[in-house]
Design a protein around this motif. Structure first.
Motif, PDB file in Angstrom:
ATOM      1  N   GLY A  43       0.800  -1.217   0.000  1.00 27.66           N
ATOM      2  CA  GLY A  43       0.000   0.000   0.000  1.00 27.66           C
ATOM      3  C   GLY A  43       0.831   1.265   0.000  1.00 27.66           C
ATOM      4  O   GLY A  43       0.291   2.358  -0.212  1.00 27.66           O
ATOM      5  N   GLU A  44       2.145   1.130   0.174  1.00 32.57           N
ATOM      6  CA  GLU A  44       3.020   2.313   0.234  1.00 32.57           C
ATOM      7  C   GLU A  44       3.263   2.940  -1.120  1.00 32.57           C
ATOM      8  O   GLU A  44       3.629   4.114  -1.215  1.00 32.57           O
ATOM      9  CB  GLU A  44       4.365   1.950   0.890  1.00 32.57           C
ATOM     10  CG  GLU A  44       5.286   1.059   0.070  1.00 32.57           C
ATOM     11  CD  GLU A  44       4.963  -0.412   0.176  1.00 32.57           C
ATOM     12  OE1 GLU A  44       5.699  -1.234  -0.408  1.00 32.57           O
ATOM     13  OE2 GLU A  44       3.971  -0.765   0.858  1.00 32.57           O
ATOM     14  N   GLY A  45       3.090   2.165  -2.225  1.00 30.65           N
ATOM     15  CA  GLY A  45       3.293   2.737  -3.555  1.00 30.65           C
ATOM     16  C   GLY A  45       4.287   1.970  -4.389  1.00 30.65           C
ATOM     17  O   GLY A  45       4.333   0.738  -4.329  1.00 30.65           O
ATOM     18  N   ASN A  46       5.083   2.680  -5.179  1.00 34.09           N
ATOM     19  CA  ASN A  46       5.970   2.025  -6.153  1.00 34.09           C
ATOM     20  C   ASN A  46       7.159   1.326  -5.479  1.00 34.09           C
ATOM     21  O   ASN A  46       7.371   1.434  -4.261  1.00 34.09           O
ATOM     22  CB  ASN A  46       6.444   3.025  -7.212  1.00 34.09           C
ATOM     23  CG  ASN A  46       7.308   4.138  -6.644  1.00 34.09           C
ATOM     24  OD1 ASN A  46       8.252   3.897  -5.908  1.00 34.09           O
ATOM     25  ND2 ASN A  46       6.986   5.387  -7.003  1.00 34.09           N
ATOM     26  N   VAL A  47       7.949   0.644  -6.288  1.00 32.95           N
ATOM     27  CA  VAL A  47       9.040  -0.186  -5.768  1.00 32.95           C
ATOM     28  C   VAL A  47      10.129   0.654  -5.105  1.00 32.95           C
ATOM     29  O   VAL A  47      10.727   0.234  -4.107  1.00 32.95           O
ATOM     30  CB  VAL A  47       9.645  -1.049  -6.893  1.00 32.95           C
ATOM     31  CG1 VAL A  47      10.775  -1.923  -6.359  1.00 32.95           C
ATOM     32  CG2 VAL A  47       8.576  -1.927  -7.542  1.00 32.95           C
ATOM     33  N   TRP A  48      10.398   1.850  -5.618  1.00 35.39           N
ATOM     34  CA  TRP A  48      11.443   2.678  -5.018  1.00 35.39           C
ATOM     35  C   TRP A  48      11.021   3.184  -3.635  1.00 35.39           C
ATOM     36  O   TRP A  48      11.843   3.234  -2.708  1.00 35.39           O
ATOM     37  CB  TRP A  48      11.805   3.839  -5.930  1.00 35.39           C
ATOM     38  CG  TRP A  48      12.873   4.725  -5.379  1.00 35.39           C
ATOM     39  CD1 TRP A  48      12.797   6.060  -5.107  1.00 35.39           C
ATOM     40  CD2 TRP A  48      14.210   4.336  -5.004  1.00 35.39           C
ATOM     41  NE1 TRP A  48      13.980   6.536  -4.595  1.00 35.39           N
ATOM     42  CE2 TRP A  48      14.868   5.497  -4.523  1.00 35.39           C
ATOM     43  CE3 TRP A  48      14.912   3.133  -5.024  1.00 35.39           C
ATOM     44  CZ2 TRP A  48      16.190   5.487  -4.073  1.00 35.39           C
ATOM     45  CZ3 TRP A  48      16.227   3.114  -4.566  1.00 35.39           C
ATOM     46  CH2 TRP A  48      16.851   4.284  -4.108  1.00 35.39           C
TER      47      TRP A  48
END
Length: 381
Positions: A43-48
Protein backbone atom coordinates in the motif's frame (compact mmCIF):
# COMPACT_ATOMS: atom_id res chain seq x y z
CA UNK A 1 31.89 3.49 -9.42
CA UNK A 2 34.15 1.15 -7.42
CA UNK A 3 33.63 -1.02 -4.35
CA UNK A 4 35.25 1.60 -2.10
CA UNK A 5 32.99 4.30 -3.55
CA UNK A 6 29.96 2.12 -2.84
CA UNK A 7 31.08 1.88 0.77
CA UNK A 8 31.36 5.66 0.96
CA UNK A 9 27.90 6.10 -0.51
CA UNK A 10 26.46 3.69 2.04
CA UNK A 11 28.01 5.66 4.90
CA UNK A 12 26.65 8.90 3.43
CA UNK A 13 23.16 7.44 2.99
CA UNK A 14 23.03 6.26 6.57
CA UNK A 15 24.34 9.52 8.02
CA UNK A 16 21.92 11.68 5.99
CA UNK A 17 18.96 9.25 5.99
CA UNK A 18 18.72 9.93 2.27
CA UNK A 19 18.93 7.42 -0.58
CA UNK A 20 18.21 9.58 -3.61
CA UNK A 21 21.85 9.57 -4.76
CA UNK A 22 21.59 5.85 -5.48
CA UNK A 23 19.45 6.66 -8.52
CA UNK A 24 22.56 8.29 -9.99
CA UNK A 25 25.06 5.76 -8.62
CA UNK A 26 23.11 2.80 -10.02
CA UNK A 27 20.99 4.01 -12.97
CA UNK A 28 19.14 0.67 -13.13
CA UNK A 29 17.33 1.69 -9.94
CA UNK A 30 15.51 4.53 -11.72
CA UNK A 31 13.03 2.04 -13.19
CA UNK A 32 11.88 1.26 -9.65
CA UNK A 33 10.42 4.76 -9.35
CA UNK A 34 7.84 4.02 -12.07
CA UNK A 35 7.16 0.36 -11.29
CA UNK A 36 3.82 -0.19 -9.52
CA UNK A 37 3.07 -2.83 -6.90
CA UNK A 38 -0.14 -4.54 -5.88
CA UNK A 39 -1.77 -2.33 -3.22
CA UNK A 40 -2.87 -5.42 -1.29
CA UNK A 41 0.75 -6.26 -0.50
CA UNK A 42 2.31 -2.82 -0.99
CA UNK A 43 0.00 0.00 0.00
CA UNK A 44 3.02 2.31 0.23
CA UNK A 45 3.29 2.74 -3.56
CA UNK A 46 5.97 2.03 -6.15
CA UNK A 47 9.04 -0.19 -5.77
CA UNK A 48 11.44 2.68 -5.02
CA UNK A 49 9.27 3.92 -2.15
CA UNK A 50 9.23 0.38 -0.78
CA UNK A 51 13.01 -0.01 -1.20
CA UNK A 52 13.71 3.15 0.79
CA UNK A 53 11.36 2.00 3.55
CA UNK A 54 13.16 -1.36 3.66
CA UNK A 55 16.54 0.35 3.94
CA UNK A 56 15.36 2.47 6.86
CA UNK A 57 13.85 -0.57 8.58
CA UNK A 58 17.10 -2.50 8.11
CA UNK A 59 19.32 0.28 9.45
CA UNK A 60 17.05 0.63 12.50
CA UNK A 61 17.65 -2.99 13.55
CA UNK A 62 20.05 -3.43 16.47
CA UNK A 63 21.89 -6.19 14.61
CA UNK A 64 22.81 -3.78 11.83
CA UNK A 65 24.64 -1.40 14.17
CA UNK A 66 26.46 -4.35 15.75
CA UNK A 67 27.60 -5.73 12.37
CA UNK A 68 31.05 -5.15 10.90
CA UNK A 69 31.72 -3.03 7.78
CA UNK A 70 31.59 -5.94 5.31
CA UNK A 71 28.44 -7.33 6.93
CA UNK A 72 26.79 -3.90 6.76
CA UNK A 73 27.78 -3.66 3.10
CA UNK A 74 26.14 -7.02 2.35
CA UNK A 75 22.98 -6.14 4.25
CA UNK A 76 22.63 -2.65 2.77
CA UNK A 77 23.23 -3.73 -0.83
CA UNK A 78 20.85 -6.66 -0.43
CA UNK A 79 18.08 -4.33 0.71
CA UNK A 80 18.89 -1.83 -2.02
CA UNK A 81 18.82 -4.43 -4.82
CA UNK A 82 16.36 -7.04 -3.55
CA UNK A 83 13.56 -5.92 -5.91
CA UNK A 84 15.73 -4.74 -8.82
CA UNK A 85 14.08 -7.21 -11.21
CA UNK A 86 10.50 -6.13 -10.49
CA UNK A 87 10.39 -3.71 -13.46
CA UNK A 88 11.14 -6.48 -15.97
CA UNK A 89 8.80 -9.01 -14.33
CA UNK A 90 5.74 -6.82 -13.70
CA UNK A 91 2.44 -8.21 -14.99
CA UNK A 92 -0.86 -6.31 -14.67
CA UNK A 93 -3.98 -8.41 -15.13
CA UNK A 94 -6.18 -6.75 -17.75
CA UNK A 95 -9.42 -7.77 -16.03
CA UNK A 96 -8.76 -7.47 -12.30
CA UNK A 97 -5.95 -4.93 -12.41
CA UNK A 98 -3.98 -7.02 -9.92
CA UNK A 99 -0.20 -6.64 -10.14
CA UNK A 100 2.30 -9.47 -9.85
CA UNK A 101 6.06 -9.82 -10.34
CA UNK A 102 6.68 -13.56 -10.75
CA UNK A 103 10.23 -14.89 -10.35
CA UNK A 104 11.59 -11.44 -9.54
CA UNK A 105 13.76 -12.92 -6.79
CA UNK A 106 15.61 -15.32 -9.09
CA UNK A 107 15.97 -12.76 -11.86
CA UNK A 108 17.07 -10.23 -9.28
CA UNK A 109 19.86 -12.56 -8.22
CA UNK A 110 21.27 -12.64 -11.75
CA UNK A 111 20.76 -8.92 -12.42
CA UNK A 112 22.50 -8.07 -9.15
CA UNK A 113 25.37 -10.46 -9.94
CA UNK A 114 26.06 -8.77 -13.27
CA UNK A 115 25.78 -5.30 -11.75
CA UNK A 116 28.05 -5.99 -8.76
CA UNK A 117 30.55 -7.91 -10.91
CA UNK A 118 30.91 -4.89 -13.18
CA UNK A 119 31.35 -2.67 -10.11
CA UNK A 120 34.19 -4.84 -8.85
CA UNK A 121 32.55 -5.97 -5.61
CA UNK A 122 34.61 -8.81 -4.04
CA UNK A 123 33.31 -12.24 -4.99
CA UNK A 124 32.43 -13.48 -1.49
CA UNK A 125 30.47 -10.34 -0.63
CA UNK A 126 28.75 -10.27 -4.00
CA UNK A 127 27.62 -13.88 -3.81
CA UNK A 128 26.18 -13.49 -0.31
CA UNK A 129 24.15 -10.53 -1.58
CA UNK A 130 22.93 -12.43 -4.64
CA UNK A 131 22.09 -15.60 -2.75
CA UNK A 132 20.01 -13.71 -0.18
CA UNK A 133 18.16 -11.87 -2.96
CA UNK A 134 17.35 -15.20 -4.62
CA UNK A 135 15.49 -16.45 -1.52
CA UNK A 136 14.61 -13.20 0.24
CA UNK A 137 10.91 -14.10 0.50
CA UNK A 138 11.39 -17.67 1.74
CA UNK A 139 11.07 -16.82 5.48
CA UNK A 140 7.59 -15.41 4.77
CA UNK A 141 6.14 -18.86 4.09
CA UNK A 142 8.77 -21.55 4.79
CA UNK A 143 7.04 -22.84 7.91
CA UNK A 144 3.50 -22.80 6.51
CA UNK A 145 4.02 -23.97 2.91
CA UNK A 146 5.36 -27.29 1.71
CA UNK A 147 8.37 -26.22 -0.37
CA UNK A 148 9.62 -28.92 -2.75
CA UNK A 149 7.91 -31.49 -0.48
CA UNK A 150 10.62 -30.87 2.12
CA UNK A 151 10.41 -30.04 5.79
CA UNK A 152 11.28 -26.55 7.10
CA UNK A 153 14.26 -28.14 8.85
CA UNK A 154 15.61 -29.50 5.55
CA UNK A 155 15.19 -26.10 3.91
CA UNK A 156 17.01 -24.32 6.72
CA UNK A 157 19.82 -26.89 6.69
CA UNK A 158 20.22 -26.35 2.95
CA UNK A 159 20.13 -22.56 3.14
CA UNK A 160 22.70 -22.56 5.94
CA UNK A 161 25.26 -23.92 3.46
CA UNK A 162 24.44 -21.23 0.91
CA UNK A 163 24.18 -17.98 2.91
CA UNK A 164 24.18 -16.48 6.42
CA UNK A 165 20.66 -17.20 7.64
CA UNK A 166 20.81 -14.41 10.22
CA UNK A 167 21.31 -11.95 7.37
CA UNK A 168 18.42 -13.49 5.43
CA UNK A 169 16.19 -13.01 8.49
CA UNK A 170 17.26 -9.37 8.86
CA UNK A 171 16.43 -8.73 5.20
CA UNK A 172 13.08 -10.51 5.47
CA UNK A 173 12.14 -8.55 8.60
CA UNK A 174 13.05 -5.23 6.98
CA UNK A 175 11.17 -6.24 3.83
CA UNK A 176 7.98 -6.69 5.84
CA UNK A 177 8.47 -3.60 7.99
CA UNK A 178 9.10 -1.54 4.86
CA UNK A 179 5.60 -1.94 3.45
CA UNK A 180 1.95 -1.26 4.14
CA UNK A 181 -0.17 -4.42 4.12
CA UNK A 182 -2.99 -5.94 6.14
CA UNK A 183 -1.15 -9.05 7.36
CA UNK A 184 2.18 -7.44 8.32
CA UNK A 185 2.13 -8.83 11.88
CA UNK A 186 1.43 -12.35 10.67
CA UNK A 187 4.34 -12.27 8.23
CA UNK A 188 6.66 -10.83 10.89
CA UNK A 189 5.67 -13.74 13.14
CA UNK A 190 6.56 -16.16 10.32
CA UNK A 191 9.99 -14.56 9.94
CA UNK A 192 10.64 -14.76 13.69
CA UNK A 193 9.59 -18.42 13.82
CA UNK A 194 11.89 -19.14 10.86
CA UNK A 195 14.74 -17.47 12.74
CA UNK A 196 14.01 -19.40 15.93
CA UNK A 197 13.95 -22.71 14.07
CA UNK A 198 17.32 -21.91 12.49
CA UNK A 199 18.68 -21.14 15.97
CA UNK A 200 17.33 -24.41 17.36
CA UNK A 201 18.85 -26.30 14.44
CA UNK A 202 22.22 -24.69 15.23
CA UNK A 203 22.54 -23.07 11.82
CA UNK A 204 21.46 -19.46 12.32
CA UNK A 205 25.08 -18.32 12.28
CA UNK A 206 26.87 -21.26 10.64
CA UNK A 207 26.20 -24.18 8.27
CA UNK A 208 24.45 -27.25 9.69
CA UNK A 209 27.09 -29.82 10.56
CA UNK A 210 27.07 -33.23 8.82
CA UNK A 211 28.85 -36.44 9.64
CA UNK A 212 30.61 -36.31 6.24
CA UNK A 213 30.34 -34.80 2.74
CA UNK A 214 28.78 -37.91 1.22
CA UNK A 215 25.92 -37.87 3.71
CA UNK A 216 25.51 -34.12 3.18
CA UNK A 217 25.12 -34.39 -0.59
CA UNK A 218 22.77 -37.36 -0.37
CA UNK A 219 20.68 -35.48 2.20
CA UNK A 220 20.45 -32.38 0.04
CA UNK A 221 19.50 -34.55 -2.92
CA UNK A 222 16.59 -36.08 -1.00
CA UNK A 223 17.96 -39.24 0.60
CA UNK A 224 16.07 -40.49 3.65
CA UNK A 225 18.92 -39.80 6.05
CA UNK A 226 19.57 -37.39 8.93
CA UNK A 227 22.68 -35.16 9.02
CA UNK A 228 24.09 -37.01 12.04
CA UNK A 229 23.62 -40.48 10.53
CA UNK A 230 26.41 -42.34 8.75
CA UNK A 231 25.50 -43.19 5.16
CA UNK A 232 28.13 -45.47 3.69
CA UNK A 233 29.05 -44.47 0.13
CA UNK A 234 28.93 -46.55 -3.00
CA UNK A 235 32.19 -46.03 -4.83
CA UNK A 236 32.15 -44.38 -8.24
CA UNK A 237 34.44 -42.20 -10.32
CA UNK A 238 36.08 -39.03 -9.00
CA UNK A 239 34.88 -36.26 -11.31
CA UNK A 240 35.84 -32.61 -11.67
CA UNK A 241 32.98 -30.60 -13.16
CA UNK A 242 34.23 -27.34 -14.63
CA UNK A 243 32.00 -24.25 -14.54
CA UNK A 244 32.33 -20.66 -15.69
CA UNK A 245 31.71 -18.27 -18.55
CA UNK A 246 33.61 -18.85 -21.81
CA UNK A 247 37.22 -17.58 -21.72
CA UNK A 248 37.31 -17.66 -17.91
CA UNK A 249 40.33 -19.99 -17.98
CA UNK A 250 38.86 -23.50 -17.72
CA UNK A 251 41.07 -25.05 -20.42
CA UNK A 252 44.19 -23.40 -19.03
CA UNK A 253 43.42 -24.66 -15.52
CA UNK A 254 42.89 -28.21 -16.77
CA UNK A 255 46.14 -28.16 -18.78
CA UNK A 256 48.12 -26.70 -15.88
CA UNK A 257 46.78 -28.62 -12.89
CA UNK A 258 45.23 -31.85 -14.26
CA UNK A 259 47.13 -32.57 -17.51
CA UNK A 260 46.95 -36.35 -17.17
CA UNK A 261 43.21 -36.72 -16.53
CA UNK A 262 40.86 -37.66 -19.41
CA UNK A 263 38.58 -34.79 -20.45
CA UNK A 264 35.05 -34.74 -21.83
CA UNK A 265 34.70 -31.40 -23.61
CA UNK A 266 32.13 -29.91 -25.96
CA UNK A 267 34.82 -27.75 -27.57
CA UNK A 268 36.93 -30.85 -28.23
CA UNK A 269 33.93 -32.58 -29.78
CA UNK A 270 33.28 -29.59 -32.05
CA UNK A 271 36.90 -29.64 -33.17
CA UNK A 272 36.68 -33.37 -33.79
CA UNK A 273 33.66 -32.95 -36.05
CA UNK A 274 34.97 -29.66 -37.53
CA UNK A 275 31.89 -27.76 -36.34
CA UNK A 276 31.54 -24.12 -35.34
CA UNK A 277 29.82 -23.08 -32.15
CA UNK A 278 26.07 -23.65 -32.53
CA UNK A 279 26.35 -26.09 -35.45
CA UNK A 280 24.82 -29.55 -34.98
CA UNK A 281 24.85 -29.26 -31.20
CA UNK A 282 22.91 -32.51 -30.93
CA UNK A 283 25.80 -34.47 -32.38
CA UNK A 284 28.25 -32.70 -30.07
CA UNK A 285 26.18 -33.41 -26.97
CA UNK A 286 25.72 -37.07 -27.89
CA UNK A 287 29.47 -37.53 -28.34
CA UNK A 288 30.29 -35.93 -24.99
CA UNK A 289 27.61 -37.83 -23.09
CA UNK A 290 28.81 -41.12 -24.59
CA UNK A 291 32.33 -40.40 -23.34
CA UNK A 292 31.08 -39.33 -19.91
CA UNK A 293 29.00 -42.48 -19.47
CA UNK A 294 31.92 -44.69 -20.50
CA UNK A 295 34.18 -43.03 -17.92
CA UNK A 296 31.48 -43.44 -15.28
CA UNK A 297 30.97 -47.12 -16.07
CA UNK A 298 34.71 -47.71 -15.86
CA UNK A 299 34.91 -45.63 -12.64
CA UNK A 300 37.61 -43.66 -14.39
CA UNK A 301 38.54 -40.28 -12.87
CA UNK A 302 37.91 -37.53 -15.43
CA UNK A 303 37.09 -33.88 -16.05
CA UNK A 304 33.83 -32.68 -17.58
CA UNK A 305 34.83 -29.38 -19.15
CA UNK A 306 31.96 -27.05 -20.09
CA UNK A 307 30.44 -23.77 -18.99
CA UNK A 308 27.76 -25.48 -16.84
CA UNK A 309 26.55 -21.94 -16.32
CA UNK A 310 22.96 -22.26 -15.09
CA UNK A 311 21.82 -24.33 -12.14
CA UNK A 312 19.43 -26.28 -14.39
CA UNK A 313 22.24 -27.28 -16.76
CA UNK A 314 24.52 -28.27 -13.87
CA UNK A 315 21.75 -30.32 -12.28
CA UNK A 316 21.32 -32.34 -15.47
CA UNK A 317 25.03 -33.11 -15.45
CA UNK A 318 25.10 -33.78 -11.70
CA UNK A 319 22.07 -36.07 -11.86
CA UNK A 320 23.95 -38.24 -14.33
CA UNK A 321 27.13 -38.24 -12.26
CA UNK A 322 25.39 -39.05 -9.02
CA UNK A 323 23.39 -41.82 -10.67
CA UNK A 324 26.77 -43.54 -11.11
CA UNK A 325 27.79 -42.71 -7.51
CA UNK A 326 30.48 -40.26 -8.60
CA UNK A 327 32.32 -38.09 -6.10
CA UNK A 328 32.15 -34.59 -7.58
CA UNK A 329 34.20 -31.45 -7.20
CA UNK A 330 32.96 -28.37 -9.04
CA UNK A 331 35.76 -26.01 -10.08
CA UNK A 332 34.33 -22.59 -10.87
CA UNK A 333 36.44 -19.92 -12.60
CA UNK A 334 35.68 -16.24 -13.06
CA UNK A 335 37.32 -13.23 -14.71
CA UNK A 336 36.40 -9.59 -15.25
CA UNK A 337 34.22 -8.73 -18.22
CA UNK A 338 37.12 -6.96 -19.96
CA UNK A 339 39.37 -9.99 -19.54
CA UNK A 340 36.72 -12.33 -20.93
CA UNK A 341 36.31 -10.31 -24.10
CA UNK A 342 40.06 -9.84 -24.59
CA UNK A 343 40.78 -13.53 -24.14
CA UNK A 344 37.94 -14.62 -26.35
CA UNK A 345 38.94 -12.23 -29.16
CA UNK A 346 42.55 -13.45 -29.10
CA UNK A 347 41.84 -17.18 -29.22
CA UNK A 348 40.76 -19.41 -32.06
CA UNK A 349 37.04 -19.55 -31.33
CA UNK A 350 33.81 -19.38 -33.31
CA UNK A 351 32.05 -17.91 -30.28
CA UNK A 352 31.60 -14.12 -30.64
CA UNK A 353 31.81 -11.76 -27.65
CA UNK A 354 28.19 -10.72 -28.11
CA UNK A 355 27.18 -14.34 -27.55
CA UNK A 356 29.10 -14.37 -24.26
CA UNK A 357 27.21 -11.25 -23.19
CA UNK A 358 23.93 -12.97 -24.00
CA UNK A 359 24.90 -15.80 -21.67
CA UNK A 360 24.98 -13.47 -18.66
CA UNK A 361 21.22 -13.87 -18.26
CA UNK A 362 21.75 -17.54 -17.29
CA UNK A 363 24.72 -16.95 -15.00
CA UNK A 364 24.22 -18.79 -11.71
CA UNK A 365 27.35 -19.44 -9.66
CA UNK A 366 27.54 -23.00 -8.26
CA UNK A 367 26.32 -23.38 -4.68
CA UNK A 368 28.14 -25.34 -1.97
CA UNK A 369 25.13 -27.65 -1.77
CA UNK A 370 25.60 -28.92 -5.33
CA UNK A 371 28.71 -31.08 -4.92
CA UNK A 372 30.98 -32.77 -2.40
CA UNK A 373 33.39 -29.88 -2.89
CA UNK A 374 33.09 -26.55 -4.70
CA UNK A 375 36.25 -24.57 -5.48
CA UNK A 376 36.01 -20.91 -6.51
CA UNK A 377 38.95 -19.50 -8.51
CA UNK A 378 38.46 -15.77 -9.06
CA UNK A 379 40.62 -13.66 -11.38
CA UNK A 380 43.35 -16.30 -11.57
CA UNK A 381 45.90 -16.03 -14.38
Amino acid sequence: MSYSQLQQEIAYSISKDNFDQWLNCIPELNKLTTTPQDPYYHGEGNVWIHTQMVLRALIAQDEFAKSGPEEQFILFMTALLHDIAKPETTIIDEISGRISQPRHSKKGEISSRILLWRLGVPFELREKICRIIRVHQVPFYALSDNIRNKSPEWLIHCLSWELPIWMLCMQAKADVQGRICADKNRILDEVELFKQLAFEEKCLYQPRQFIDDYTRIQYFRGANVWPDDVLYPQKGANVILMSGLPASGKNSWVNKYKPTLPVASYDDARNQFKLKYGQNEGLVIQAVLAKVKQYLRDKQPFIWNATHLSQDMRQKALNLLYAYHAEVEIVYLEQSEKTLYQRNSSRNSSLPNKRIKQMFSKWEVPLPTEAHKVTYLINRN
